[in-house]
Design an enzyme around this catalytic site. Structure first.
Site, PDB file in Angstrom:
ATOM      1  N   ALA A 710      68.836  21.907  57.236  1.00 45.54           N
ATOM      2  CA  ALA A 710      68.694  20.787  56.303  1.00 45.54           C
ATOM      3  C   ALA A 710      67.568  21.013  55.296  1.00 45.54           C
ATOM      4  O   ALA A 710      66.972  20.051  54.815  1.00 45.54           O
ATOM      5  CB  ALA A 710      68.480  19.470  57.061  1.00 45.54           C
ATOM      6  N   SER A 711      67.265  22.265  54.981  1.00 46.94           N
ATOM      7  CA  SER A 711      66.187  22.594  54.039  1.00 46.94           C
ATOM      8  C   SER A 711      64.910  21.828  54.377  1.00 46.94           C
ATOM      9  O   SER A 711      64.153  21.422  53.495  1.00 46.94           O
ATOM     10  CB  SER A 711      66.619  22.304  52.596  1.00 46.94           C
ATOM     11  N   SER A 884      66.629  27.155  50.137  1.00 43.96           N
ATOM     12  CA  SER A 884      67.744  27.755  50.858  1.00 43.96           C
ATOM     13  C   SER A 884      69.075  27.132  50.511  1.00 43.96           C
ATOM     14  O   SER A 884      69.911  27.755  49.865  1.00 43.96           O
ATOM     15  CB  SER A 884      67.526  27.730  52.370  1.00 43.96           C
ATOM     16  N   GLU A 885      69.307  25.879  50.927  1.00 42.08           N
ATOM     17  CA  GLU A 885      70.691  25.408  50.969  1.00 42.08           C
ATOM     18  C   GLU A 885      71.285  25.117  49.603  1.00 42.08           C
ATOM     19  O   GLU A 885      72.489  25.298  49.388  1.00 42.08           O
ATOM     20  CB  GLU A 885      70.784  24.205  51.901  1.00 42.08           C
ATOM     21  N   ALA A 886      70.462  24.698  48.658  1.00 41.58           N
ATOM     22  CA  ALA A 886      71.006  24.474  47.318  1.00 41.58           C
ATOM     23  C   ALA A 886      71.627  25.746  46.755  1.00 41.58           C
ATOM     24  O   ALA A 886      72.596  25.698  45.987  1.00 41.58           O
ATOM     25  CB  ALA A 886      69.908  23.974  46.386  1.00 41.58           C
TER      26      ALA A 886
END
Length: 974
Positions: A710-711, A884-886
């Protein structure tokens, strides 16, 4: 009967005598057996390159080189013969300093391969380096490859005598302004020298009494009743100690049920859906029904092959569309296949959702489409491998790969008959995960074996077993429509998502909240009617994967944005410029974006877009079509109101600061991230990197810092570290402003160890999504990306090549530029794979990384430009947000939009394999149009379902549902 063969090999310059099994041994197995564990076995089929060694001057993949094909007295070079920690080769130095080390599992194979290249050619071009790695099938799943080529080019300069080791080594600034700088990861040295022990390395180094475990995966059906499990023949096999089924787990007091919590108010799940070992049913192809435990891995596998399972086939639903048909039988008896949904209503839809079609119909222009995104496999090169044992304090200990150590304890729960407070999770060095290791299924298997035999055990799944056993990204089916006024300003949007969560429900009620947050992010859409549904099928289960749940959203919304721009005759860049949110605008959940960096990011992208469009027009030919595609993206930071993180700082007797946490490092940089936030928090004391010692990822000695997901890690750990640092510095500070030493602290009887916990509950602005309206603001921060892909489409074959990729991003203040860039390059490479090749739908075909579409180096452009746009976050630690997740949220749609821009073929069904593009080109050549898929039936009409929800509102329990296990909620918690 084995008839061993004695042979001599010259290994790393020394003649060594070996005793081999000529029938079974590969060169990789022989080298690992004598302690050269830099040689990794990932795929074990010669398609990943992690086992690369140099044999008689040539790079080979040693996992598929049988020892019978190796001549006696052959010369072998492994990483151990190239450089040691005291005598590093320039390649190893460059790998550390160029950010080429992330998880590090592939690093030995790459460095050995690059070493052979430089022996042949010490002045290669970047293209020659890429050609070399492509030829030798060296795969990296973490980096995106660019940094690896950078490292080879740097090392080559040193080899040629044009640079020194110091020239390619990063030195931290003496003023201690380290934050944001590319400090080398603490674990990098062990990884580039082959001394980092990953899962299978640990298995080799376990005590000699360790037993070995093999799984029984029947692989006879996706859905079936189990009539009989016969272990008699398996028990008679040589070396077998025990063969266990679900009955053995229950005999030891275990429930055999993995712990699950379905927290959403609309979830209909009442029972845990996943068993450790299947008892009554097989729900998917990868289910495990038994475990064979023996003295050697080969004996365990031979025994597992003798277990027979009698079944009665049941109807199989391998996708969402089939599972939600009215006549479909239930996958799980306790709940309908479509077991949860989340609406989102904004503007006029809050009064009456049926007003949205009216707004859409009366707008100047509208477009609609239906889209499918695939079951994307994570394809980490290292699969499932776990060691389990009862330690000296009788803790059932797991040496494993886990993205959430304490979460793993919760998911194991009481399933094994061992009290939770006697479970211990320890992370090995991890060969990446990208999300699949948030699930503890492999730990449960190893734990069941250890409990059954009360002995240390080692469990190792083959890569094919791992592929079938581990979860994947949820496929999605979606319908959507969006409209704008005569000036191109969006007026309204409607959408309907169906997520295929596979055989098991855990997490489905969480992932379904992402599409209703990130569709049309970060635009200002005044009126919205949307819904996301999640269903069980008989395919592998849905699990976390970087940018969890948002790629499905962007698959729809960013394609529709391009389609609407085209219909309006507006350039795709300008159309997005018109519609990005600006201060005061709200997202589709009726809340602000917290930050509004959108204009600044587009201004940074504009010159690159203009150049790309000009270049594409100039290079476009009938044979090689060129195009440019854009896609906005982003993701949330933290797990929301329930998220918390605990860290401990301690001053030790050497005056070092010891940091205790569980910032799990799966390659993203949990070690260097923890170092960076600790340095910044202790900056008033002038603490330098050499004074910090990290003690991480062992639940017996480290506090619960939460998941690496979840960043959240940098954000949460940074805030908790700042709190702990303030306590420690206050205790250490003297009246004159200087700081006490350890001896002075002890002499004054002052505490030297301080723990701090940061919780998102402290942020009053965080509100869960209302289950009736979708209104809410569940997380304290966002990250933002704007992607641009430049592609070439071969008109003869339909093959798409990404030539260049530009990413403008905002993650707040950057903590470590090398780590953030690594996540960006890696996320982009996964996005390109998602767009063009990656899939796990055919269980007979998608058994390894190559057949599942992993991108090799020439599938990813060397020309990737990252452009940071730093907007300091008020709420985040030191101005930082998450990362990370973006970077994996929407890049795939930039590629899909670029394909359309190049050749007029829009792909509605991922991945965009060359045959799909070619079929579209052929259709256009024949004078036909390419029609989108028919509108998907997702279980009911969107507006009928929204009306049903409105007529049946559920009680919204907010944060209370997470904080109480009272009678009202008890039936839902396991």
């Amino acid at each position: 009967m084995i008839k061993p063969r004695k042979m001599w090999l010259n290994i790393n310059g020394a003649d060594r005598m070996l005793i081999c099994d000529p029938e079974k041994d590969s060169l990789a197995q022989v080298l690992r057996r004598i302690g050269l564990t830099s040689v990794k076995i990932g795929c074990d089929t010669g398609v990943c390159g992690s086992c690369s060694v140099i044999l008689n001057g040539k790079v080979i993949r040693s996992c598929n080189r049988k020892i019978t094909r190796v001549k006696e007295y052959s010369r072998v070079i492994t990483l151990e013969g190239i450089g040691t920690p005291e005598n590093l080769h320039p390649l190893q130095v460059a790998w550390m300093n160029r950010g080429a080390v992330q998880c590090g599992f592939c690093a030995p194979g790459f460095i050995v391969s690059a070493y052979a290249l430089l022996l042949e050619n010490d002045n290669p071009t970047r293209q020659e380096v890429r050609d070399w790695f492509q030829k030798h099938k060296n795969v990296c799943r973490c980096t995106g490859y660019k940094q690896l080529v950078d490292a080879v080019m740097d090392a080559a300069r040193v080899v040629r005598g044009e640079a020194s080791m110091e020239d390619i080594t990063y030195t931290p600034p003496k003023n201690n302004e380290c934050y944001g700088k590319p400090l080398v990861r603490p674990a990098a040295l062990a990884k580039v020298t082959g001394l980092a022990d990953y899962g299978e390395d640990m298995a080799l180094k376990m005590p000699p009494e360790t037993l070995h475990v093999a799984v029984v995966q029947p692989r006879v059906a996706h859905h079936a009743k189990i009539l009989k499990i016969d272990t008699k023949e398996a028990l008679q096999m040589p070396g077998v100690v025990k063969v266990i089924t679900h009955e053995d787990i229950k005999a030891k007091g275990g429930t055999n049920q993995m712990a699950e919590a379905n927290l959403h108010e609309r979830s209909t799940v009442t029972l845990p859906s996943r068993k450790i070992l299947s008892d009554e049913k097989i729900f998917r192809y990868g289910d495990v029904v038994a475990l064979a435990i023996a003295h050697t891995p080969a004996q365990a596998r031979a025994a597992a092959a003798k277990v027979t399972v009698d079944i009665e086939p049941l109807p199989e639903y391998l996708n969402f569309l089939d599972a939600v048909m009215p006549d479909a039988i239930r996958v799980h008896d306790d709940t309908p296949n479509l077991y949860c949904c989340q609406p989102v209503l904004k503007g006029a839809a809050l009064e009456d959702a049926e007003k949205i079609p009216e707004i859409l119909d009366n707008s100047a222009c509208s477009v609609e489409g239906s889209f499918h995104s695939s079951r994307e496999p994570h394809l980490s090169i290292e699969g499932c491998t776990v060691q389990a044992y009862f330690d000296e304090d009788d803790y059932l200990t797991f040496q494993c790969k886990s993205q959430g150590l304490y979460t793993s304890i919760s998911r194991i729960g009481s399933s094994l008959g061992v009290a939770r407070d006697k479970l211990r999770i320890v992370d090995n060095f991890n060969g990446a995960s990208f999300g699949w290791s948030t699930n503890a299924g492999d730990l449960c298997l190893a734990g069941a074996a250890a409990v059954a035999v009360k002995s240390p055990v080692a469990l190792s799944l083959s890569y094919e077993e791992h592929q079938h056993f581990s979860g994947k990204r949820c496929p999605s089916y979606s319908n959507g429509r969006v409209a704008c006024d005569e000036k191109g300003k969006i007026t309204a949007a409607e959408f309907d998502f169906g997520l295929d969560h596979g055989a098991y429900s855990w997490g489905g009620d969480h992932v379904m909240e992402k599409p209703v947050r990130f569709a049309f992010f970060p635009y200002n859409v005044p009126h919205v009617a949307g819904l996301c549904r999640v269903a069980n099928t008989n395919h592998t289960f849905g699990t976390a994967y970087r940018s969890y749940g948002s790629p499905q959203a962007y698959t729809l919304s960013e394609a529709l944005m391009d389609m609407l721009a085209e219909k309006m005759g507006i350039d795709p860049f300008e159309f997005r410029w018109i519609n990005i949110a600006r201060p005061g605008d709200t997202n589709i959940n009726s809340h602000g974006f917290k930050e509004y960096p959108m204009e600044a990011m587009m201004e940074k992208m504009r010159p690159h877009y203009d150049r790309a469009v000009t270049d594409a027009k100039a290079a476009d030919t009938p044979e090689k079509r060129r195009g440019v595609g854009l896609a906005w993206g982003g993701f949330n930071v933290t797990e929301g109101g329930t998220d918390q993180c605990t860290v401990t700082l301690e001053l030790d007797d050497k005056d070092r600061i010891v940091k205790y946490d569980t910032w799990q490092d799966l390659g993203q940089g949990g070690d260097v991230g923890s170092l960076m936030v600790t340095l910044e928090a202790l900056k008033p004391m002038g603490v330098t990197p050499d004074r910090i010692r990290l003690c991480q990822n062992d639940t017996k000695i480290c506090p619960d810092s939460g998941m690496s997901a979840a960043s959240r890690s940098h954000y949460m750990n940074g805030l908790a570290t700042r709190m702990a640092a303030e306590k420690l510095m206050e205790a250490m500070q003297k009246p004159d402003g200087t700081y006490r030493t350890y001896m002075e602290m002890k002499a004054e009887n002052i505490e030297t160890r301080f723990e701090a916990t940061y919780t998102c509950m402290a942020d009053p602005t965080i509100t869960r999504l209302d289950p009736n309206t979708g209104i809410g603001d569940p997380t304290p921060a966002f990250t933002y990306v704007l992607n641009m892909a430049e592609v070439e489409v071969d008109a003869a074959t339909g093959k798409t090549t990404v030539l260049r990729f530009v990413c403008v991003y905002d993650v707040g203040k950057i903590g470590n530029i090398a780590a953030v860039s690594g996540q960006a390059y890696g996320g982009i490479s996964h996005s390109i794979g998602f767009a063009l090749s990656e899939d796990y739908s055919d269980v007979k075909k998608h058994t390894n990384i190559a057949s599942s579409g992993v991108p090799y180096i020439k599938d990813i452009p060397d020309d990737i430009l990252l452009i940071p746009c730093e907007t300091p976050r008020k709420s985040g630690p030191f101005g930082s947000s998450g990362a990370s997740e973006a970077f994996q949220s929407s890049g795939h749609v930039a590629v899909i939009n670029a394909i359309y821009n190049a050749c007029g073929v829009r792909i509605f069904d991922l991945p965009a394999r060359h045959e799909k593009v070619k079929a579209g080109l052929d259709s256009l050549a024949a004078g036909n149009t390419i029609a989108p898929p028919r509108k998907y039936f997702l279980g009911s009409d969107l507006y009928e379902e929204l009306e049903t929800i409105k007529a049946n509102p559920v009680k919204f329990r907010g944060h209370d549902m997470f904080n109480s296990l009272g009678d009202e909620d008890g039936a839902r918690f396991f």
